[in-house]
Design an enzyme around this catalytic site. Structure first.
Site, PDB file in Angstrom:
ATOM      1  N   ALA A   1       0.849  -1.195   0.000  1.00  0.00           N
ATOM      2  CA  ALA A   1       0.000   0.000   0.000  1.00  0.00           C
ATOM      3  C   ALA A   1       0.880   1.239   0.000  1.00  0.00           C
ATOM      4  CB  ALA A   1      -0.905  -0.006   1.224  1.00  0.00           C
TER       5      ALA A   1
ATOM      6  N   LYS B   1       6.450   3.489  16.823  1.00  0.00           N
ATOM      7  CA  LYS B   1       6.492   3.762  18.270  1.00  0.00           C
ATOM      8  C   LYS B   1       5.474   4.804  18.689  1.00  0.00           C
ATOM      9  CE  LYS B   1       9.738   6.021  15.942  1.00  0.00           C
ATOM     10  NZ  LYS B   1      10.935   5.748  15.210  1.00  0.00           N
TER      11      LYS B   1
ATOM     12  N   ILE C   1      18.548  -2.935  17.041  1.00  0.00           N
ATOM     13  CA  ILE C   1      19.050  -3.577  18.266  1.00  0.00           C
ATOM     14  C   ILE C   1      17.980  -4.491  18.861  1.00  0.00           C
ATOM     15  CG2 ILE C   1      20.029  -3.208  20.557  1.00  0.00           C
ATOM     16  CD1 ILE C   1      20.688  -0.334  19.695  1.00  0.00           C
TER      17      ILE C   1
ATOM     18  N   LYS D   1       9.405   5.996  22.836  1.00  0.00           N
ATOM     19  CA  LYS D   1      10.198   4.782  23.057  1.00  0.00           C
ATOM     20  C   LYS D   1      10.335   4.490  24.553  1.00  0.00           C
ATOM     21  CE  LYS D   1      12.750   5.401  18.750  1.00  0.00           C
ATOM     22  NZ  LYS D   1      13.829   6.157  18.100  1.00  0.00           N
TER      23      LYS D   1
HETATM   24  N1  LIG Z   1      13.664   5.659   9.398  1.00  0.00           N
HETATM   25  C1  LIG Z   1      14.113   5.086  10.514  1.00  0.00           C
HETATM   26  O1  LIG Z   1      15.299   5.108  10.829  1.00  0.00           O
HETATM   27  C2  LIG Z   1      13.153   4.381  11.435  1.00  0.00           C
HETATM   28  C3  LIG Z   1      13.684   3.605  12.480  1.00  0.00           C
HETATM   29  C4  LIG Z   1      12.814   2.942  13.349  1.00  0.00           C
HETATM   30  C5  LIG Z   1      11.450   3.080  13.177  1.00  0.00           C
HETATM   31  N2  LIG Z   1      10.976   3.869  12.173  1.00  0.00           N
HETATM   32  C6  LIG Z   1       9.523   3.946  12.033  1.00  0.00           C
HETATM   33  O2  LIG Z   1       9.166   3.305  10.825  1.00  0.00           O
HETATM   34  C7  LIG Z   1       8.003   3.920  10.291  1.00  0.00           C
HETATM   35  C8  LIG Z   1       8.288   4.349   8.851  1.00  0.00           C
HETATM   36  O3  LIG Z   1       9.372   5.254   8.877  1.00  0.00           O
HETATM   37  P1  LIG Z   1      10.110   5.704   7.532  1.00  0.00           P
HETATM   38  O4  LIG Z   1      11.380   6.357   7.980  1.00  0.00           O
HETATM   39  O5  LIG Z   1      10.153   4.586   6.559  1.00  0.00           O
HETATM   40  O6  LIG Z   1       9.099   6.833   7.037  1.00  0.00           O
HETATM   41  P2  LIG Z   1       8.885   7.355   5.533  1.00  0.00           P
HETATM   42  O7  LIG Z   1       8.194   8.671   5.655  1.00  0.00           O
HETATM   43  O8  LIG Z   1      10.149   7.257   4.752  1.00  0.00           O
HETATM   44  O9  LIG Z   1       7.873   6.263   4.944  1.00  0.00           O
HETATM   45  C9  LIG Z   1       6.498   6.228   5.214  1.00  0.00           C
HETATM   46  C10 LIG Z   1       5.801   5.950   3.888  1.00  0.00           C
HETATM   47  O10 LIG Z   1       4.413   5.738   4.115  1.00  0.00           O
HETATM   48  C11 LIG Z   1       3.701   6.341   3.054  1.00  0.00           C
HETATM   49  N3  LIG Z   1       2.329   6.559   3.443  1.00  0.00           N
HETATM   50  C12 LIG Z   1       1.801   7.579   4.169  1.00  0.00           C
HETATM   51  N4  LIG Z   1       0.468   7.412   4.310  1.00  0.00           N
HETATM   52  C13 LIG Z   1       0.161   6.272   3.663  1.00  0.00           C
HETATM   53  C14 LIG Z   1      -1.054   5.568   3.449  1.00  0.00           C
HETATM   54  N5  LIG Z   1      -2.203   6.030   3.930  1.00  0.00           N
HETATM   55  N6  LIG Z   1      -1.029   4.421   2.734  1.00  0.00           N
HETATM   56  C15 LIG Z   1       0.133   3.961   2.233  1.00  0.00           C
HETATM   57  N7  LIG Z   1       1.326   4.576   2.400  1.00  0.00           N
HETATM   58  C16 LIG Z   1       1.322   5.725   3.108  1.00  0.00           C
HETATM   59  C17 LIG Z   1       4.470   7.608   2.747  1.00  0.00           C
HETATM   60  O11 LIG Z   1       4.171   8.083   1.446  1.00  0.00           O
HETATM   61  C18 LIG Z   1       5.920   7.134   2.899  1.00  0.00           C
HETATM   62  O12 LIG Z   1       6.434   6.645   1.673  1.00  0.00           O
HETATM   63  C19 LIG Z   1       7.640   5.037  11.252  1.00  0.00           C
HETATM   64  O13 LIG Z   1       6.722   4.557  12.211  1.00  0.00           O
HETATM   65  C20 LIG Z   1       8.965   5.341  11.928  1.00  0.00           C
HETATM   66  O14 LIG Z   1       8.802   5.918  13.198  1.00  0.00           O
HETATM   67  C21 LIG Z   1      11.789   4.497  11.295  1.00  0.00           C
HETATM   68  N1  LIG Z   2      13.933   9.227  14.075  1.00  0.00           N
HETATM   69  C1  LIG Z   2      14.346   8.091  14.814  1.00  0.00           C
HETATM   70  C2  LIG Z   2      14.324   6.858  13.950  1.00  0.00           C
HETATM   71  C3  LIG Z   2      14.502   5.591  14.721  1.00  0.00           C
HETATM   72  O1  LIG Z   2      13.394   5.315  15.499  1.00  0.00           O
HETATM   73  C4  LIG Z   2      15.744   8.324  15.348  1.00  0.00           C
HETATM   74  O2  LIG Z   2      16.379   9.318  14.964  1.00  0.00           O
HETATM   75  O3  LIG Z   2      16.196   7.561  16.179  1.00  0.00           O
HETATM   76 NA    NA Z   3      14.894  -2.775  18.364  1.00  0.00          NA
END
Ligand SMILES: NC(=O)c1ccc[n+]([C@@H]2O[C@H](COP(=O)([O-])OP(=O)(O)OC[C@H]3O[C@@H](n4cnc5c(N)ncnc54)[C@H](O)[C@@H]3O)[C@@H](O)[C@H]2O)c1
Ligand SMILES: N[C@@H](CCO)C(=O)O
Ligand code: NA
Length: 428
Positions: free
Chosen positions: A42, A102, A133, A202
């Site tokens: 999606a 989170k 981790i 977190k």
């Molecule tokens: N980037 C990191 O380092 C990291 C680390 C740990 C956890 N997270 C978590 O992972 C999740 C995703 O983070 P990310 O960095 O990939 O974000 P991102 O913004 O790169 O990706 C999210 C994607 O979801 C899409 N999206 C938004 N609404 C949508 C919908 N209704 N249907 C389908 N797609 C939709 C957006 O277009 C985007 O491409 C978040 O909860 C974030 O907190 C990210």
């Molecule tokens: N924005 C978050 C991504 C990992 O959860 C960070 O900087 O740690």
């Molecule tokens: Na972890």
């Protein structure tokens, strides 16, 4: 028969999940006992080239999560809605869910876990705290027979990256944040990182797992970010042999009847293992009664490391599904409440710009003593009109320390309160 995965969101993390599931298909099939395939993705817009099979893409996430051939759902959209409704719909339709979200778990984990329990499916979320981790499943499973007293750590990569650049290179806040964003560490809205919301979410998740209490939500976490940390604070820390880190601290009260959960900048002695955690790395200390001190260290952010944690969960929930079992989380709740920050015992570092005159030091000491706060050490830097008094308190209730600072701010002998920060000394 292959297990089919619906992927929600194909951004930094989602695109890496697709790549790894495809590249490691043989190993994953061997580890699970059946192949794992992406059955649909999606996205918000179909017209972007993501390097994935376009036939898999859909903008109808609700239809995807309830599709009969889908077994497992991976949510990496982030934020509260539509992620919450999609996860609930998936769970109700009998799918196990893996999420990295989170913000959602910290706000409404109780509802999600209850829904998963009712439906007899899994809800796994290792990627949501400290990225790659392994931390949440060790807390939930490996330490299930122990009593955890304190969890503290660096759980936000973006802020650690910024503080590290400011300290080691003398870099500015804005340029460091822009670098962290370019490297894929920052949240979609980086305010969540720099104001401590991400770390607070977190911390809430960690406290719930560590103390078996579903009552902790992000709103219960005392939160201060790093936007107020100045080059002067970093210099003050260095003069004391410390570095500034944004820490998440979850701690049982002395009587064990409540927990404190907080996120704020801290001056840490350079000899402490957390002080040497550089760049966007994360590290978490867990102090448990029988296990003693454990430290978890590694990549806490970034697409590929985070996708590693998602895949680990995917393998676990797929195995559970094959074995026709699931992990019911949150069924046995201690209900431990969260106590107010004012009751938390902390130490303060306070730097005051004062005039170097007789009676100033004794007046400052009197203000500390009026609030029941004992001074651990004091030093004076500079002389004459440019003098600075630097005081470090002994541990005291946070409310007493913050009132002390308020009175100092108003006092005519104090030209300016140049720096105030909590200090962690980690004496045993
Ligand atoms: N980037 C990191 O380092 C990291 C680390 C740990 C956890 N997270 C978590 O992972 C999740 C995703 O983070 P990310 O960095 O990939 O974000 P991102 O913004 O790169 O990706 C999210 C994607 O979801 C899409 N999206 C938004 N609404 C949508 C919908 N209704 N249907 C389908 N797609 C939709 C957006 O277009 C985007 O491409 C978040 O909860 C974030 O907190 C990210
Ligand atoms: N924005 C978050 C991504 C990992 O959860 C960070 O900087 O740690
Ligand atoms: Na972890």
């Amino acid at each position: 028969m292959a297990m089919k995965v619906a992927l929600l969101g194909c951004g930094v993390v989602g695109s890496e999940v697709v790549r790894l599931v495809n590249e490691q298909s043989e190993e994953l099939a061997a580890r699970v006992g059946t192949p794992i395939e992406i059955g649909g993705i999606a996205v918000r817009r179909i017209d972007r080239d993501r390097g994935v099979d376009p036939a898999l893409l859909t903008t109808d996430a609700t239809a995807l999560v309830t599709r009969p051939d889908i077994d497992l759902v991976v949510e990496v959209i982030g934020g509260i809605e539509p992620a919450r409704s999609l996860i609930l719909a998936a769970v109700k339709a009998g799918k196990s869910v893996v999420t990295a979200n989170k913000a959602l778990l910290a706000e409404d984990g109780q509802t999600l876990h209850a829904a998963a329990r009712d439906a007899g499916v899994d809800l796994y979320y290792e990627a949501s705290v400290a990225g790659a981790i392994p931390l949440l499943r060790p807390l939930r499973d490996s330490l299930a027979g122990d009593r955890v007293n304190r969890v503290l750590g660096i759980v936000n990569g973006t802020t650690n990256y910024i503080l590290d650049r400011m300290d080691s290179l003398g870099a500015g806040f804005t340029e460091s944040l822009e670098e962290a964003q370019a490297l894929g560490y920052a949240e979609a809205d980086p305010t969540a990182d720099v104001e401590g919301f991400d770390a607070a979410a977190k911390a809430a998740i960690l406290a719930r797992l560590a103390f078996h209490t579903q009552r902790v939500t992000a709103a219960d976490v005392h939160r201060e970010g790093i936007t107020g940390v100045s080059a002067g604070d970093i210099a003050s820390a260095r003069a004391m042999g410390c570095v500034v880190k944004l820490l998440a601290i979850c701690q049982r009260s002395e009587d064990g009847g409540s927990v404190g959960v907080r996120v704020h900048p801290v001056m840490l002695p350079v000899g402490h293992p957390l002080a040497s955690v550089k760049e966007a790395y994360n590290a978490v200390f867990v102090e448990a009664e029988s296990a003693g001190r454990l430290m978890f260290y590694g990549a806490g952010a970034g697409g590929t490391p985070t996708a590693s944690a998602v895949l680990g969960d995917l393998v676990a929930v797929a195995r559970n599904r094959l074995a026709d079992t699931s992990v019911a989380e949150g069924a046995h709740d201690t209900g431990l409440p969260v106590h107010d920050m004012g009751h938390t015992i902390t130490s303060y570092h306070v730097a005051l710009d004062v005039a170097d005159r007789p009676g100033v030091l004794s007046k400052v000491a009197e203000i500390f003593s009026d609030h029941g706060v004992s001074i651990k050490n004091v030093r004076q830097e500079g002389t004459g009109d440019d003098a600075q008094l630097v005081l470090v308190s002994h541990p005291a209730p946070d409310a007493a320390l913050s009132s002390t600072v308020e009175v100092l701010r108003e006092h005519h002998m104090v030209r300016e309160v140049a720096s105030v920060m909590r200090v962690e000394t980690f004496s045993d």
